[in-house]
Design a protein around this motif. Structure first.
Motif, PDB file in Angstrom:
ATOM      1  N   UNK A  52       0.873  -1.360  -0.034  1.00  0.00           N
ATOM      2  CA  UNK A  52       0.121   0.044   0.038  1.00  0.00           C
ATOM      3  C   UNK A  52       1.032   1.210  -0.100  1.00  0.00           C
ATOM      4  N   UNK A  53       1.782   1.252   1.004  1.00  0.00           N
ATOM      5  CA  UNK A  53       2.637   2.629   0.939  1.00  0.00           C
ATOM      6  C   UNK A  53       3.512   2.746  -0.179  1.00  0.00           C
ATOM      7  N   UNK A  54       3.718   1.591  -1.056  1.00  0.00           N
ATOM      8  CA  UNK A  54       4.730   1.679  -2.366  1.00  0.00           C
ATOM      9  C   UNK A  54       3.800   2.377  -3.485  1.00  0.00           C
ATOM     10  N   UNK A  55       2.406   1.745  -3.423  1.00  0.00           N
ATOM     11  CA  UNK A  55       1.496   2.377  -4.264  1.00  0.00           C
ATOM     12  C   UNK A  55       1.455   3.934  -4.219  1.00  0.00           C
ATOM     13  N   UNK A  56       1.168   4.137  -3.073  1.00  0.00           N
ATOM     14  CA  UNK A  56       1.028   5.532  -2.831  1.00  0.00           C
ATOM     15  C   UNK A  56       2.189   6.368  -2.952  1.00  0.00           C
ATOM     16  N   UNK A  57       3.372   6.126  -2.647  1.00  0.00           N
ATOM     17  CA  UNK A  57       4.523   6.867  -3.088  1.00  0.00           C
ATOM     18  C   UNK A  57       4.791   6.903  -4.724  1.00  0.00           C
ATOM     19  N   UNK A  58       4.475   5.739  -5.201  1.00  0.00           N
ATOM     20  CA  UNK A  58       4.595   5.988  -6.657  1.00  0.00           C
ATOM     21  C   UNK A  58       3.416   6.691  -7.420  1.00  0.00           C
ATOM     22  N   UNK A  59       2.423   6.690  -6.766  1.00  0.00           N
ATOM     23  CA  UNK A  59       1.314   7.881  -7.385  1.00  0.00           C
ATOM     24  C   UNK A  59       1.475   9.116  -7.066  1.00  0.00           C
ATOM     25  N   UNK A  60       2.228   9.256  -5.989  1.00  0.00           N
ATOM     26  CA  UNK A  60       2.701  10.804  -5.457  1.00  0.00           C
ATOM     27  C   UNK A  60       3.756  11.170  -6.421  1.00  0.00           C
ATOM     28  N   UNK A  61       4.562  10.294  -7.154  1.00  0.00           N
ATOM     29  CA  UNK A  61       5.412  10.894  -8.140  1.00  0.00           C
ATOM     30  C   UNK A  61       4.727  10.945  -9.817  1.00  0.00           C
ATOM     31  N   UNK A  62       3.401  10.764  -9.597  1.00  0.00           N
ATOM     32  CA  UNK A  62       2.642  10.890 -10.987  1.00  0.00           C
ATOM     33  C   UNK A  62       2.107   9.598 -11.615  1.00  0.00           C
ATOM     34  N   UNK A  63       2.401   8.373 -11.290  1.00  0.00           N
ATOM     35  CA  UNK A  63       1.930   7.216 -12.080  1.00  0.00           C
ATOM     36  C   UNK A  63       0.410   6.985 -11.810  1.00  0.00           C
ATOM     37  N   UNK A  64      -0.275   6.844 -12.739  1.00  0.00           N
ATOM     38  CA  UNK A  64      -1.763   6.595 -12.671  1.00  0.00           C
ATOM     39  C   UNK A  64      -2.105   5.442 -13.183  1.00  0.00           C
ATOM     40  N   UNK A  65      -1.266   4.479 -13.793  1.00  0.00           N
ATOM     41  CA  UNK A  65      -1.854   3.258 -14.489  1.00  0.00           C
ATOM     42  C   UNK A  65      -1.674   2.385 -13.251  1.00  0.00           C
ATOM     43  N   UNK A  66      -3.068   1.686 -13.271  1.00  0.00           N
ATOM     44  CA  UNK A  66      -2.959   0.657 -12.148  1.00  0.00           C
ATOM     45  C   UNK A  66      -2.383  -0.498 -12.226  1.00  0.00           C
ATOM     46  N   UNK A  67      -1.878  -0.990 -13.494  1.00  0.00           N
ATOM     47  CA  UNK A  67      -1.260  -2.146 -13.654  1.00  0.00           C
ATOM     48  C   UNK A  67       0.269  -1.945 -13.448  1.00  0.00           C
ATOM     49  N   UNK A  68       0.809  -0.828 -13.862  1.00  0.00           N
ATOM     50  CA  UNK A  68       1.790  -0.300 -13.396  1.00  0.00           C
ATOM     51  C   UNK A  68       2.252  -0.199 -11.871  1.00  0.00           C
ATOM     52  N   UNK A  69       1.367   0.438 -11.321  1.00  0.00           N
ATOM     53  CA  UNK A  69       1.429   0.734 -10.004  1.00  0.00           C
ATOM     54  C   UNK A  69       1.438  -0.702  -9.123  1.00  0.00           C
TER      55      UNK A  69
END
Length: 82
Positions: A52-69
């Motif tokens: 969960x924390x990794x997904x949030x951190x990656x999204x904060x950097x701008x990633x929005x593709x759920x598969x990539x996350x």
């Protein structure tokens, strides 16, 4: 565990929250299907929190593709904790 408590007070827009929840569910399903010891009851909560924390951190950097996350979070977990 759910990603919801970790993102409840975030500044993400509602549509992004849906993406994060989807990515978390997909990532956790991949961990469970892999047969990893991290999916066992002894490690489940900690592994889910890491994902969960990794997904949030990656999204904060701008990633929005759920598969990539999801893929990034699973790879991070395996690389760092398996």
């Amino acid at each position: 565990m759910s990603i919801i408590p970790l993102i409840a007070q975030s500044a993400f827009e509602p549509e992004v929250l849906d993406i994060l929840v989807s990515a978390f569910e997909t990532a956790w399903q991949k961990v469970e299907q892999s047969g990893s010891k991290l999916a066992s009851p002894a490690y489940r909560r900690a592994a889910q929190e890491i994902i969960a924390k990794r997904i949030i951190e990656t999204a904060q950097r701008g990633e929005r593709n759920p598969s990539e996350l999801a893929d990034d979070a699973v790879a991070f977990l395996e690389r760092s904790y398996a």
